[in-house]
Design a protein around this motif. Structure first.
Motif, PDB file in Angstrom:
ATOM      1  N   SER A  21       0.818  -1.225   0.000  1.00 20.26           N
ATOM      2  CA  SER A  21       0.000   0.000   0.000  1.00 20.26           C
ATOM      3  C   SER A  21       0.845   1.266   0.000  1.00 20.26           C
ATOM      4  N   GLU A  22       2.122   1.149   0.366  1.00 15.97           N
ATOM      5  CA  GLU A  22       3.010   2.317   0.399  1.00 15.97           C
ATOM      6  C   GLU A  22       3.695   2.557  -0.938  1.00 15.97           C
ATOM      7  N   SER A  23       3.540   1.648  -1.893  1.00 15.12           N
ATOM      8  CA  SER A  23       4.256   1.774  -3.159  1.00 15.12           C
ATOM      9  C   SER A  23       3.620   2.836  -4.049  1.00 15.12           C
ATOM     10  N   GLU A  30      -4.865   3.678  -6.686  1.00 15.82           N
ATOM     11  CA  GLU A  30      -5.930   4.149  -5.786  1.00 15.82           C
ATOM     12  C   GLU A  30      -6.402   5.542  -6.205  1.00 15.82           C
ATOM     13  N   PHE A  31      -5.471   6.396  -6.646  1.00 15.66           N
ATOM     14  CA  PHE A  31      -5.856   7.716  -7.161  1.00 15.66           C
ATOM     15  C   PHE A  31      -6.834   7.568  -8.316  1.00 15.66           C
ATOM     16  N   TRP A  32      -6.503   6.688  -9.276  1.00 16.71           N
ATOM     17  CA  TRP A  32      -7.364   6.532 -10.449  1.00 16.71           C
ATOM     18  C   TRP A  32      -8.700   5.909 -10.084  1.00 16.71           C
ATOM     19  N   ARG A  33      -8.729   5.045  -9.074  1.00 18.46           N
ATOM     20  CA  ARG A  33     -10.020   4.503  -8.615  1.00 18.46           C
ATOM     21  C   ARG A  33     -10.941   5.644  -8.190  1.00 18.46           C
ATOM     22  N   ARG A  34     -10.377   6.597  -7.442  1.00 18.94           N
ATOM     23  CA  ARG A  34     -11.175   7.732  -6.976  1.00 18.94           C
ATOM     24  C   ARG A  34     -11.497   8.677  -8.135  1.00 18.94           C
ATOM     25  N   GLU A  35     -10.485   8.976  -8.943  1.00 17.77           N
ATOM     26  CA  GLU A  35     -10.633   9.976 -10.002  1.00 17.77           C
ATOM     27  C   GLU A  35     -11.652   9.541 -11.067  1.00 17.77           C
ATOM     28  N   LEU A  36     -11.702   8.243 -11.330  1.00 17.50           N
ATOM     29  CA  LEU A  36     -12.566   7.742 -12.403  1.00 17.50           C
ATOM     30  C   LEU A  36     -13.801   7.004 -11.884  1.00 17.50           C
ATOM     31  N   ALA A  37     -14.100   7.176 -10.588  1.00 21.41           N
ATOM     32  CA  ALA A  37     -15.297   6.540 -10.017  1.00 21.41           C
ATOM     33  C   ALA A  37     -16.544   7.037 -10.761  1.00 21.41           C
ATOM     34  N   GLU A  38     -17.418   6.112 -11.141  1.00 19.03           N
ATOM     35  CA  GLU A  38     -18.700   6.420 -11.804  1.00 19.03           C
ATOM     36  C   GLU A  38     -18.509   7.205 -13.106  1.00 19.03           C
ATOM     37  N   GLY A 159       0.245  13.905 -12.285  1.00 18.34           N
ATOM     38  CA  GLY A 159       0.994  13.439 -11.119  1.00 18.34           C
ATOM     39  C   GLY A 159       0.880  11.945 -10.889  1.00 18.34           C
ATOM     40  N   ALA A 160       0.004  11.287 -11.660  1.00 23.70           N
ATOM     41  CA  ALA A 160      -0.184   9.834 -11.498  1.00 23.70           C
ATOM     42  C   ALA A 160      -0.125   9.166 -12.869  1.00 23.70           C
ATOM     43  N   GLN A 161       0.856   9.562 -13.678  1.00 23.73           N
ATOM     44  CA  GLN A 161       0.894   9.128 -15.080  1.00 23.73           C
ATOM     45  C   GLN A 161       1.730   7.887 -15.320  1.00 23.73           C
ATOM     46  N   ASP A 162       2.233   7.261 -14.251  1.00 24.16           N
ATOM     47  CA  ASP A 162       3.176   6.157 -14.452  1.00 24.16           C
ATOM     48  C   ASP A 162       2.505   4.796 -14.633  1.00 24.16           C
ATOM     49  N   VAL A 163       1.274   4.632 -14.105  1.00 24.98           N
ATOM     50  CA  VAL A 163       0.599   3.339 -14.246  1.00 24.98           C
ATOM     51  C   VAL A 163       0.175   3.157 -15.701  1.00 24.98           C
ATOM     52  N   PRO A 164       0.603   2.078 -16.356  1.00 27.00           N
ATOM     53  CA  PRO A 164       0.208   1.863 -17.761  1.00 27.00           C
ATOM     54  C   PRO A 164      -1.309   1.807 -17.908  1.00 27.00           C
ATOM     55  N   PHE A 165      -1.818   2.401 -18.992  1.00 26.39           N
ATOM     56  CA  PHE A 165      -3.259   2.435 -19.218  1.00 26.39           C
ATOM     57  C   PHE A 165      -3.849   1.029 -19.226  1.00 26.39           C
ATOM     58  N   GLU A 166      -3.142   0.070 -19.839  1.00 19.61           N
ATOM     59  CA  GLU A 166      -3.649  -1.302 -19.920  1.00 19.61           C
ATOM     60  C   GLU A 166      -3.856  -1.875 -18.521  1.00 19.61           C
ATOM     61  N   LEU A 168      -4.464  -0.113 -15.846  1.00 15.50           N
ATOM     62  CA  LEU A 168      -5.587   0.622 -15.262  1.00 15.50           C
ATOM     63  C   LEU A 168      -6.914  -0.009 -15.673  1.00 15.50           C
ATOM     64  N   VAL A 169      -7.017  -0.388 -16.942  1.00 11.12           N
ATOM     65  CA  VAL A 169      -8.258  -1.028 -17.409  1.00 11.12           C
ATOM     66  C   VAL A 169      -8.469  -2.359 -16.689  1.00 11.12           C
ATOM     67  N   GLU A 170      -7.394  -3.110 -16.496  1.00  6.26           N
ATOM     68  CA  GLU A 170      -7.496  -4.375 -15.771  1.00  6.26           C
ATOM     69  C   GLU A 170      -8.006  -4.156 -14.355  1.00  6.26           C
ATOM     70  N   VAL A 171      -7.447  -3.165 -13.676  1.00  7.93           N
ATOM     71  CA  VAL A 171      -7.776  -2.928 -12.268  1.00  7.93           C
ATOM     72  C   VAL A 171      -9.183  -2.361 -12.115  1.00  7.93           C
ATOM     73  N   LEU A 172      -9.531  -1.354 -12.935  1.00  4.71           N
ATOM     74  CA  LEU A 172     -10.836  -0.707 -12.809  1.00  4.71           C
ATOM     75  C   LEU A 172     -11.954  -1.572 -13.393  1.00  4.71           C
ATOM     76  N   ASN A 173     -11.585  -2.443 -14.352  1.00  4.18           N
ATOM     77  CA  ASN A 173     -12.514  -3.419 -14.919  1.00  4.18           C
ATOM     78  C   ASN A 173     -13.861  -2.813 -15.316  1.00  4.18           C
ATOM     79  N   PRO A 174     -13.854  -1.803 -16.212  1.00  6.72           N
ATOM     80  CA  PRO A 174     -15.129  -1.243 -16.661  1.00  6.72           C
ATOM     81  C   PRO A 174     -15.904  -2.266 -17.484  1.00  6.72           C
TER      82      PRO A 174
END
Length: 244
Positions: A21-23, A30-38, A159-166, A168-174
């Motif tokens: 969780s500190e990484s 976690e930022f993108w989970r909040r930023e892209l919620a709903e 400020g959170a541009q390092d996580v690959p988009f692919e 992000l799609v896996e994690v957020l699972n739209p």
């Protein structure tokens, strides 16, 4: 000298383990989970035919050009707002799409160069990532207010541009569909890097349009700023790629 393999190792080290969780990786996810919620699953644009169940990716391009006067006005507004020309254009695209019936929550995909260190400037390799920039058009804001909203949201995203988009799609699972791109269906890219000339012995080369007849997204605004030899704004030009 730095090589592409060095960059890949550095990126893995930077992101760390998502289970920690500190990484950096975990905090950015976690930022993108909040930023892209709903986030809207699909922008309701005024198409003149129904979306196919499976995207054909057939496309075409409408050319677009703004003269030096408009370019100066864009840069002037950007300076007054502490923003960039990209942010002004993003606000314009979001306002346009909202007026066309796409709602008040406008996600736009945009590529970032990913070359965050001078050591990467001359290195051959793929560093580009795709960010989802969300624009809140609610409450009938003035255009200056909209640019300010875009600036705040974009700076958070950059400020959170390092996580690959692919990833992000896996994690957020739209909700996935073969008929549309996940998380965004409209893209915006503005090239502001200096244009370099291809010099080869015995050859004269010049860049020209190379239409592909394809479209990755519903709409894609691909623009480039040009400047005079003395650095004065000379115009913004490019095209709007669209799914036919």
């Amino acid at each position: 000298p730095v090589q592409y393999a060095d960059y890949t190792l550095w990126q893995r080290e930077l992101l760390g383990d998502e289970d920690d969780s500190e990484s950096v990786g975990a905090s950015q996810v976690e930022f993108w989970r909040r930023e892209l919620a709903e986030i809207p699953q699909e922008l309701q644009l005024p198409f003149d035919r129904p979306r196919p169940a499976v995207a054909s990716h057939a496309g075409d391009v409408v050319e677009l050009a703004f003269d030096a006067r408009m370019h100066r006005r864009v840069l002037s507004l950007a300076r007054e707002s502490g923003a960039s020309a990209f942010m002004v254009m993003q606000a314009a695209v979001a306002a346009l799409l909202s007026r066309l019936g796409a709602g008040e929550d406008i996600p736009i995909g945009s590529p970032v160069a990913g070359r965050l260190d001078e050591a990467l400037d001359d290195l051959v390799g793929f560093f580009v990532n795709t960010l989802v920039l969300r624009t809140d058009v609610s409450g009938d804001p003035s255009f200056v207010e909209l640019v300010e909203r875009v600036r705040e949201a974009d700076l958070r995203a950059f400020g959170a541009q390092d996580v690959p988009f692919e990833r992000l799609v896996e994690v957020l699972n739209p909700v996935r569909s073969m008929g549309r791109h996940p998380l965004f269906q409209v893209a915006l890219a503005i090239q502001n890097a200096p244009v370099s000339e291809l010099v080869m012995p015995g050859l004269e080369a010049e860049a020209g349009p190379g239409g592909t007849g394809a479209a990755k997204f519903d709409l894609s605004f691909n623009l480039a700023e040009s400047f005079t030899g003395s650095g004065e704004p000379a115009g913004i030009s490019g095209g709007i790629e669209f799914a036919t």
